[in-house]
Design a protein around this motif. Structure first.
Motif, PDB file in Angstrom:
ATOM      1  N   ILE A  80      17.159  28.477   1.495  1.00 27.48           N
ATOM      2  CA  ILE A  80      18.462  28.544   2.148  1.00 27.48           C
ATOM      3  C   ILE A  80      19.539  28.870   1.115  1.00 27.48           C
ATOM      4  N   ALA A  81      20.560  29.608   1.543  1.00 32.79           N
ATOM      5  CA  ALA A  81      21.687  29.947   0.669  1.00 32.79           C
ATOM      6  C   ALA A  81      22.987  29.633   1.396  1.00 32.79           C
ATOM      7  N   TYR A  82      23.877  28.928   0.703  1.00 36.07           N
ATOM      8  CA  TYR A  82      25.205  28.621   1.250  1.00 36.07           C
ATOM      9  C   TYR A  82      26.208  29.539   0.569  1.00 36.07           C
ATOM     10  N   ILE A  83      26.959  30.286   1.356  1.00 34.70           N
ATOM     11  CA  ILE A  83      27.839  31.312   0.782  1.00 34.70           C
ATOM     12  C   ILE A  83      29.282  31.096   1.224  1.00 34.70           C
ATOM     13  N   PHE A  84      30.172  31.520   0.351  1.00 39.69           N
ATOM     14  CA  PHE A  84      31.589  31.632   0.684  1.00 39.69           C
ATOM     15  C   PHE A  84      32.147  32.740  -0.209  1.00 39.69           C
ATOM     16  N   PRO A  85      32.849  33.706   0.372  1.00 43.73           N
ATOM     17  CA  PRO A  85      33.262  34.867  -0.425  1.00 43.73           C
ATOM     18  C   PRO A  85      34.346  34.543  -1.451  1.00 43.73           C
ATOM     19  N   ILE A  86      34.105  34.974  -2.679  1.00 49.78           N
ATOM     20  CA  ILE A  86      35.115  34.912  -3.735  1.00 49.78           C
ATOM     21  C   ILE A  86      34.777  36.005  -4.749  1.00 49.78           C
ATOM     22  N   THR A  87      35.748  36.818  -5.058  1.00 51.80           N
ATOM     23  CA  THR A  87      35.538  37.917  -6.011  1.00 51.80           C
ATOM     24  C   THR A  87      35.225  37.351  -7.392  1.00 51.80           C
ATOM     25  N   PRO A  88      34.223  37.872  -8.112  1.00 53.46           N
ATOM     26  CA  PRO A  88      33.375  39.028  -7.826  1.00 53.46           C
ATOM     27  C   PRO A  88      31.978  38.669  -7.329  1.00 53.46           C
ATOM     28  N   SER A  89      31.771  37.435  -6.837  1.00 51.59           N
ATOM     29  CA  SER A  89      30.439  37.034  -6.398  1.00 51.59           C
ATOM     30  C   SER A  89      30.183  37.298  -4.915  1.00 51.59           C
ATOM     31  N   ALA A  91      29.665  39.924  -3.242  1.00 55.81           N
ATOM     32  CA  ALA A  91      28.614  40.910  -2.943  1.00 55.81           C
ATOM     33  C   ALA A  91      27.238  40.258  -2.853  1.00 55.81           C
ATOM     34  N   MET A  92      26.975  39.244  -3.683  1.00 50.97           N
ATOM     35  CA  MET A  92      25.664  38.588  -3.645  1.00 50.97           C
ATOM     36  C   MET A  92      25.421  37.942  -2.290  1.00 50.97           C
ATOM     37  N   GLY A  93      26.411  37.209  -1.799  1.00 49.37           N
ATOM     38  CA  GLY A  93      26.277  36.584  -0.488  1.00 49.37           C
ATOM     39  C   GLY A  93      26.160  37.598   0.629  1.00 49.37           C
ATOM     40  N   GLU A  94      26.931  38.681   0.540  1.00 54.19           N
ATOM     41  CA  GLU A  94      26.878  39.717   1.572  1.00 54.19           C
ATOM     42  C   GLU A  94      25.502  40.384   1.617  1.00 54.19           C
ATOM     43  N   ILE A  95      24.908  40.627   0.446  1.00 56.20           N
ATOM     44  CA  ILE A  95      23.605  41.296   0.388  1.00 56.20           C
ATOM     45  C   ILE A  95      22.518  40.415   0.991  1.00 56.20           C
ATOM     46  N   LYS A 120      17.442  31.426   5.067  1.00 54.44           N
ATOM     47  CA  LYS A 120      18.514  30.966   5.956  1.00 54.44           C
ATOM     48  C   LYS A 120      19.827  31.076   5.189  1.00 54.44           C
ATOM     49  N   VAL A 121      20.800  31.775   5.758  1.00 56.79           N
ATOM     50  CA  VAL A 121      22.092  31.973   5.105  1.00 56.79           C
ATOM     51  C   VAL A 121      23.175  31.325   5.959  1.00 56.79           C
ATOM     52  N   CYS A 122      23.945  30.415   5.361  1.00 58.88           N
ATOM     53  CA  CYS A 122      25.025  29.719   6.065  1.00 58.88           C
ATOM     54  C   CYS A 122      26.343  29.985   5.353  1.00 58.88           C
ATOM     55  N   GLU A 123      27.290  30.588   6.069  1.00 60.78           N
ATOM     56  CA  GLU A 123      28.624  30.782   5.481  1.00 60.78           C
ATOM     57  C   GLU A 123      29.459  29.544   5.783  1.00 60.78           C
ATOM     58  N   MET A 124      29.975  28.932   4.725  1.00 62.02           N
ATOM     59  CA  MET A 124      30.728  27.684   4.865  1.00 62.02           C
ATOM     60  C   MET A 124      32.230  27.961   4.963  1.00 62.02           C
TER      61      MET A 124
END
Length: 201
Positions: A80-89, A91-95, A120-124
């Motif tokens: 599982i991966a928990y993602i939240f967008p923040i430059t410059p990382s 792109a990793m979550g988006e991919i 499993k990808v969860c955007e927090m």
């Protein structure tokens, strides 16, 4: 006089000939007697080795950036991966999110991890939420990861103490970026990583 079979772990003349890439099959046949072929199975080794070399798949070369390479490795080695967008990382979550949602015409997932499961990808709602969810997943025994940078990594600090103190194994993928001081900065440096080095991790 009958030759004895070679002992395990010893190198025979046949093995030396097989390892010598300059000798082709026809030359090997003339240099090894019929009796040696029978005893050591040399001919089978030579024939099998030639078949394997003929069936080698072509290697594919792909040029990628660091975010793609990290996303590829982390997708394969986590549940599982928990993602939240923040430059410059971001792109990793988006991919990894795109790979996790890609299906073929039969509805099967195209990209699977090492255990033939989808990641499993969860955007927090924030980096703090991603850090808390990461800690909870690790406590439950999951292989979990996340991606962050700069001020986002600072929001992980309360949970980093718990993750490190409980000896929970994880990899947090940090695209190192300058911390915002008197003004917002998106330049690359290691001030975020250096700041959390003292947090027992």
């Amino acid at each position: 006089m009958m030759k004895s079979k070679p002992q395990a772990g010893t190198t025979t003349d046949c093995d030396n000939e097989i390892n010598n890439s300059s000798i082709n099959t026809e030359e090997s046949n003339t240099m090894v007697s019929d009796e040696e072929k029978k005893d050591s199975g040399c001919w089978e080794k030579i024939r099998h080795g030639n078949e394997q070399s003929a069936e080698k798949p072509k290697q594919e070369t792909k040029i990628v950036d660091g975010n793609w390479a990290v996303a590829s490795a982390s997708y394969r080695m986590n549940d599982i991966a928990y993602i939240f967008p923040i430059t410059p990382s971001s792109a990793m979550g988006e991919i990894v999110d795109a790979w996790a949602s890609t299906e073929d015409k039969n509805g099967e997932k195209k990209v699977l991890n090492l255990w033939n499961q989808e990641l499993k990808v969860c955007e927090m709602q924030s980096e703090g939420g991603a850090a808390g969810a990461l800690h909870g997943a690790l406590v439950s025994g999951s292989l979990a990861t996340t991606y962050t940078a700069s001020q986002g990594l600072l929001l992980f600090i309360p949970n980093l103490y718990k993750i490190a103190g409980e000896l929970l194994p994880t990899v947090i993928h940090v695209a190192a970026r300058a911390l915002a001081g008197q003004a917002l900065s998106i330049y690359g440096d290691h001030s975020d990583v250096m700041l959390v080095r003292s947090k027992e991790i």
